[in-house]
Design an enzyme around this catalytic site. Structure first.
Site, PDB file in Angstrom:
ATOM      1  N   ASP A   1     -12.674   2.748 -38.871  1.00 20.82           N
ATOM      2  CA  ASP A   1     -13.262   1.551 -39.475  1.00 20.82           C
ATOM      3  C   ASP A   1     -12.211   0.847 -40.331  1.00 20.82           C
ATOM      4  OD1 ASP A   1     -15.045   3.743 -38.930  1.00 20.82           O
ATOM      5  OD2 ASP A   1     -16.678   2.638 -39.874  1.00 20.82           O
TER       6      ASP A   1
ATOM      7  N   HIS B   1     -21.635  -2.252 -43.016  1.00 22.94           N
ATOM      8  CA  HIS B   1     -20.577  -1.509 -42.330  1.00 22.94           C
ATOM      9  C   HIS B   1     -19.529  -2.554 -41.937  1.00 22.94           C
ATOM     10  CE1 HIS B   1     -21.351   2.672 -41.042  1.00 22.94           C
ATOM     11  NE2 HIS B   1     -20.368   2.525 -40.176  1.00 22.94           N
TER      12      HIS B   1
ATOM     13  N   ASP C   1     -17.042   3.828 -44.637  1.00 29.86           N
ATOM     14  CA  ASP C   1     -17.720   3.245 -43.480  1.00 29.86           C
ATOM     15  C   ASP C   1     -18.947   2.469 -43.920  1.00 29.86           C
ATOM     16  OD1 ASP C   1     -18.871   5.629 -44.339  1.00 29.86           O
ATOM     17  OD2 ASP C   1     -19.708   6.106 -42.376  1.00 29.86           O
TER      18      ASP C   1
ATOM     19  N   ARG D   1     -26.020   5.594 -46.892  1.00 27.82           N
ATOM     20  CA  ARG D   1     -26.609   6.828 -46.353  1.00 27.82           C
ATOM     21  C   ARG D   1     -25.765   8.039 -46.749  1.00 27.82           C
ATOM     22  NH1 ARG D   1     -25.167   4.853 -40.367  1.00 27.82           N
ATOM     23  NH2 ARG D   1     -23.098   5.754 -40.150  1.00 27.82           N
ATOM     24  N   ASP D   2     -26.105   9.191 -46.194  1.00 30.17           N
ATOM     25  CA  ASP D   2     -25.376  10.408 -46.562  1.00 30.17           C
ATOM     26  C   ASP D   2     -24.066  10.466 -45.788  1.00 30.17           C
ATOM     27  OD1 ASP D   2     -26.680  10.639 -44.150  1.00 30.17           O
ATOM     28  OD2 ASP D   2     -27.172  12.768 -44.391  1.00 30.17           O
ATOM     29  N   GLU D   3     -23.195   9.527 -46.089  1.00 26.24           N
ATOM     30  CA  GLU D   3     -21.926   9.423 -45.383  1.00 26.24           C
ATOM     31  C   GLU D   3     -20.884   8.890 -46.380  1.00 26.24           C
ATOM     32  OE1 GLU D   3     -22.424   8.756 -41.408  1.00 26.24           O
ATOM     33  OE2 GLU D   3     -20.301   8.825 -40.980  1.00 26.24           O
TER      34      GLU D   3
ATOM     35  N   TRP E   1      -8.782   5.978 -34.339  1.00 23.16           N
ATOM     36  CA  TRP E   1      -9.106   6.440 -35.692  1.00 23.16           C
ATOM     37  C   TRP E   1      -7.808   6.950 -36.333  1.00 23.16           C
ATOM     38  CZ3 TRP E   1     -12.901   5.035 -32.716  1.00 23.16           C
ATOM     39  CH2 TRP E   1     -14.129   4.690 -33.270  1.00 23.16           C
TER      40      TRP E   1
ATOM     41  N   GLU F   1     -23.689  -2.302 -38.972  1.00 27.07           N
ATOM     42  CA  GLU F   1     -22.978  -1.284 -38.199  1.00 27.07           C
ATOM     43  C   GLU F   1     -23.098  -1.538 -36.696  1.00 27.07           C
ATOM     44  OE1 GLU F   1     -24.675   2.627 -38.719  1.00 27.07           O
ATOM     45  OE2 GLU F   1     -22.818   3.579 -38.037  1.00 27.07           O
TER      46      GLU F   1
END
Ligand code: BGC
Length: 900
Positions: free
Chosen positions: A488, A774, A475, A479-481, A541, A753
């Site tokens: 996506d 994103h 995505d 960041r913490d992702e 999704w 994003e």
């Protein structure tokens, strides 16, 4: 006299060679000369090169050999297939190299010469081929910092080496050296898959890295995706608590004998100078603890510990299926900034994913700290709040003395800016080089137009893809992702297939989608699934299960991905059917039209909220439709009948629940109309007025879009389909929020994003959800390629075997052009307006046919290379359609002039 004869001869030769066809670009399983295939019937592709227009292949002949003799002689086969043709010779053997070539015949009765030879090598096909054992550190690890581990082994090779292949993988990420030199150019290996079920090994040809006598192999292994922090709440050790290494060098000596050097109990292990390394948090490297020469002979490993052996089965090992992550572009800092709060910041001018190579000279113990950020705040200060818990920090501790060079290993950063703390001496931009890392997909698409902002948008879309196609489609990268968010990926997948070759990338990832699919058919929100055993099933999704295989089939003619994913596609549809009552799927958790337009002070109800279950029913229908399409391709007539009946019921249920008798949807949003129209949810007689409502809605927002992740990819397509290309263009060209060009105007170099990640007054959206890289909204790229320029494929000749060129000239653009490297060769098209004329240049690759829609009302208004199209033998005028003249052509280059 002599001279003239010679040049005449030369000319004759040249003429002859032009008249000839030739074959080039041989691919095996979509790779050039791969060296560890895991499939028994690899697929071959090649390209025909022909000067003459309208060249089609009519037959081919393939020869596959080993050094022991022939493996397959196809003989001359009458067939036009030149892409993804299955090997059909004798069974392929593990660790064996094969060479192949092909020749073809064309529709002009010409035969090509044999192609140059291509090769492929098989990987370790059976678990019994692995003689190595998994090894782990033979000491108690520091469980807090979890430094990377060094593994080493010295071995002797007694005879002259003919060839050597290293097969290797890890629990964690690895880098490997032979005799002090890095092996290969892959990073973040072994890549990310659903490790417990599918762990890739890599193969490297190391023939030239080994020699007679003593050799050393050394590997560094860090946490990576295997046991590092992923997702949130201190979520770590997802696949295991201990790092491990599995390596095997298969050596073939010149006398034909073989030997395998393997990870076993003779190996040694110790802590590395990488004191800690996490994907989200970055790397700390203490150069004082570097072990000089540790991966070469002559190093004393007396202080090292042994290793522990693991008894693990090899059932989850698979060969590598996609292109590895490699280094690509480099950037020098364009500015050194001292921010208002006094920070020393370097600006690389591009939001990118990778890391910075740093040179420094200082004293032992000097500690340089480098932070990464995507953006500066309103005041011009370094801004990292949107990275959430990700520390994204590189810390380098100098050993002192001479200049030292640092770069991290098992991490990556998403950034445009870095902040330097404690850098010794003056900051010279030459000492900092940002380097990008991403999956080594071939660049395949170009797009350009007369509008500089739209060209920057295209740039941003491509950079969004570079940054987020890092072995899995993430995505966001900062960041913490950084997870394989399914929604996506599906939204962007068709656009992705234009910009880069993503066939292998998605083939591999979709197998993880299937591997992590839950027993009830749900697809988890992220793949590989790191969110626990019970998540998933959200509309738009989870539909990744059907959408991406179908998109890959369209983009590449890849029938195998449909075959492979078919059970998964069916299981996902079955889940929706199981959860439906009277064919209405209206329960469960859904993300909805994520990040749709939501004004801050919404007093008169302008937010564009679309009923989540209305969305769900549309995606349900779409997935069933894609299953019908797929069952047709795979000749599964029973399934086709079953799903056709189901689709009718699903649409009937939709009409009953969400549509008034006069055709109004219960949600009056753009996304609701877009989905209903795009997925053909409405009967023919209700479509026109629904499209009108959509157009009205766009206008009611002063020609702005209001769509989120699910509506956006189809918005302009639907407008174009129903005759509103002018509105689609106005949306594309809109410069204020919400729009695609708003971020461009704000200086974005990637896709954001949110439509308003940074507000016009330069303040930010909420830091909890505000990535500046994103790709999802970059899905407009598909419309730019397919509708604006008109590069498309017909479903009956997927992968651009049967091409459609249908440009939409408009929007005040004076030109737009695009090109695509297809498996058949270059396909390009472009239009230009000039006074009262439109010029159109089209290139169609050999062995394909095309229908070209020329924007003209009558064939008499169209010339090709100066002649009326109707008089040209290899162009067939086949009719007119809503402002276009239709031409049927074969391969070749075409230059049209249309008089308006
Ligand atoms: C991700 C998205 C994702 C979403 C689910 C976010 O945190 O960054 O891109 O699709 O969650 O709605």
């Amino acid at each position: 006299m002599k001279k003239i004869t010679f040049s005449a001869l030369l000319q004759l030769c040249l003429l002859m060679s032009f008249a000839q066809i030739k074959v080039q670009g041989l691919l095996t399983e979509n790779f050039t000369n791969p060296i560890a295939l895991g499939v028994q019937a690899p697929r071959f592709s090649w390209q025909l090169v022909a000067e003459k227009r309208n060249t089609m292949q009519t037959a081919y002949e393939i020869n596959v050999t080993t050094d022991k003799g022939s493996a397959w002689k196809s003989g001359k086969i009458s067939s036009g297939q030149s892409v993804q043709l299955n090997y059909a010779g004798s069974p392929l053997q593990s660790d064996q190299k094969y060479t192949w070539k092909v020749r073809v015949w064309d529709n002009n009765g010409k035969a090509s010469p044999w192609s140059e030879a291509a090769s492929f090598k098989m990987g370790l096909l059976n678990t019994a081929d692995w003689k190595a054992k998994w090894i782990e550190a033979g000491y108690v690890e520091d469980s807090i910092n979890r430094p990377a581990i060094l593994f080493r082994n010295q071995f002797a090779l007694a005879k002259k080496i003919k060839s050597a292949t290293l097969y290797i993988t890890a629990h964690g990420m690895y880098e490997v050296q032979l005799n002090g030199k890095r092996v290969g150019d892959a990073y973040l290996a072994p890549g990310w898959t659903s490790y417990n079920k599918r762990l890739q090994y890599q193969a490297y040809d190391v023939t030239n890295m080994l020699s007679n006598g003593n050799n050393v192999i050394g590997a560094t292994v860090g946490n990576g995706w295997y046991r590092g922090f992923l997702a949130w709440d201190d979520n770590k050790n997802i696949y295991g608590k201990k790092l491990g290494l599995l390596a095997q060098v298969n050596v073939v000596y010149t006398d034909g004998t073989r030997e395998a050097i393997v990870t076993d109990d003779k190996w040694k292990s110790t802590n590395s100078a990488i004191k800690s390394v996490e994907i989200y948090h970055g790397e700390t490297f203490d150069a004082r603890e570097e072990k000089n020469g540790w991966a070469a002979t002559g190093y004393n490993d007396g202080g090292w510990k042994g290793v522990n052996l693991l008894t693990t089965t090899f059932d989850n090992l698979i060969s590598t299926e996609n292109e590895p992550v490699r280094k690509h572009e480099t950037f020098k800092a364009i500015k050194v900034i001292t921010t208002p709060s006094g920070e020393k910041v370097l600006d690389f001018g591009q939001n990118l994913v990778g890391w910075v190579i740093v040179k420094a000279k200082g004293n032992a113990g000097d500690k340089i700290v480098i932070k990464h950020a995507e953006i500066l705040d309103k005041a011009g200060n370094f801004y990292t709040e949107n990275l959430r818990a990700a520390k994204a920090t590189a810390t380098y501790i100098l050993k002192g003395g001479a200049e030292e060079t640092f770069e991290p290993h098992f991490t990556f950063y998403g950034f445009r800016y870095i902040k330097l703390e404690n850098y010794p001496g003056t900051i010279n931009p030459d000492n900092f080089t940002a380097v990008t890392l991403y999956s080594d997909m071939k660049p395949t698409g170009t797009f350009s137009s007369s509008n500089a902002l739209v060209n920057q948008l295209q740039h941003n879309i491509q950079w969004g893809q570079r940054g987020n196609f890092l072995d899995v489609p993430t995505d966001c990268p900062q960041r913490d992702e950084r997870l394989g968010w399914t929604g996506d990926a599906q939204a962007f997948s068709r656009t992705a297939s234009f910009n880069f070759g993503v066939n292998n990338f998605f083939d591999k990832w979709m197998k993880d989608v299937a591997a992590d699919q839950l027993a009830d058919g749900r697809i988890p929100h992220v793949i590989p699934n790191v969110l626990g055993p019970d998540n998933g099933g959200s509309a738009g999704w989870a539909d990744v299960a059907t959408i991406i295989p179908w998109n890959m089939y369209l983009a590449y003619g890849d029938k195998k991905i449909l075959e492979t994913q078919y059970p998964s596609m069916k299981a996902w549809v079955k889940f929706m059917t199981d959860k439906s009552k009277n064919d209405l799927w209206n329960i469960g958790f859904h993300f909805g039209d994520w990040l749709f337009y939501r004004p801050f002070d919404d007093n008169d109800g302008r937010s564009a909220v679309t009923d989540k279950y209305l969305i769900a029913q549309c995606f349900y229908a779409n997935s069933v439709q894609l299953l019908i399409n797929t069952s047709k391709v795979l000749n599964k007539a029973d399934d086709e009948a079953t799903y056709t009946a189901l689709l009718k019921r699903v649409k009937d249920a939709f009409l009953k629940e969400y549509v008034t008798p006069s055709g109004r949807l219960v949600s009056g949003t753009q996304t609701a109309y877009v989905l209903a129209l795009n997925f053909d949810m409405l009967p023919e007689n209700l479509r026109k007025q629904a499209a009108e409502r959509l157009a009205e809605n766009v206008k009611s927002y002063d020609t702005h879009l209001t769509t989120g992740f699910l509506g956006t990819p189809y918005l302009c397509h639907v407008l174009t389909r129903f005759g509103y290309s002018d509105i689609a263009y106005s949306l594309l060209l809109q410069q204020d929020y919400p729009s695609w060009l708003y971020p461009v105007k704000m200086g974005a170099t990637t896709i954001w994003e949110r439509w308003d990640g940074q507000k016009p007054d330069s303040t930010f959206q909420t830091p909890g959800m505000n990535s500046f890289n994103h790709y999802a909204y970059g899905a407009i790229g598909d419309w730019m390629y397919r509708q604006m320029v008109g590069l498309d494929t017909y479903e009956d000749g997927p992968g651009y075997k049967h091409i459609r060129v249908k440009p939409h000239v408009g929007g005040g653009f004076t030109n737009a052009s695009a090109s695509l490297q297809t498996y058949y060769g270059t396909f390009s098209s472009g239009w230009k307006t000039e006074d009262n004329k439109i010029l159109m240049d089209v290139e169609i690759p050999a062995n394909t046919t095309a229908t070209i829609y020329v924007p003209a009302t009558a064939a008499t208004a169209v010339t090709e290379n100066g002649k009326a199209v109707s008089t040209i033998a290899d162009i067939k005028v086949s009719g007119t359609e809503e402002g276009y003249v239709l031409l049927q052509v074969g391969s070749g280059k075409y230059h049209f002039v249309i008089t308006k």
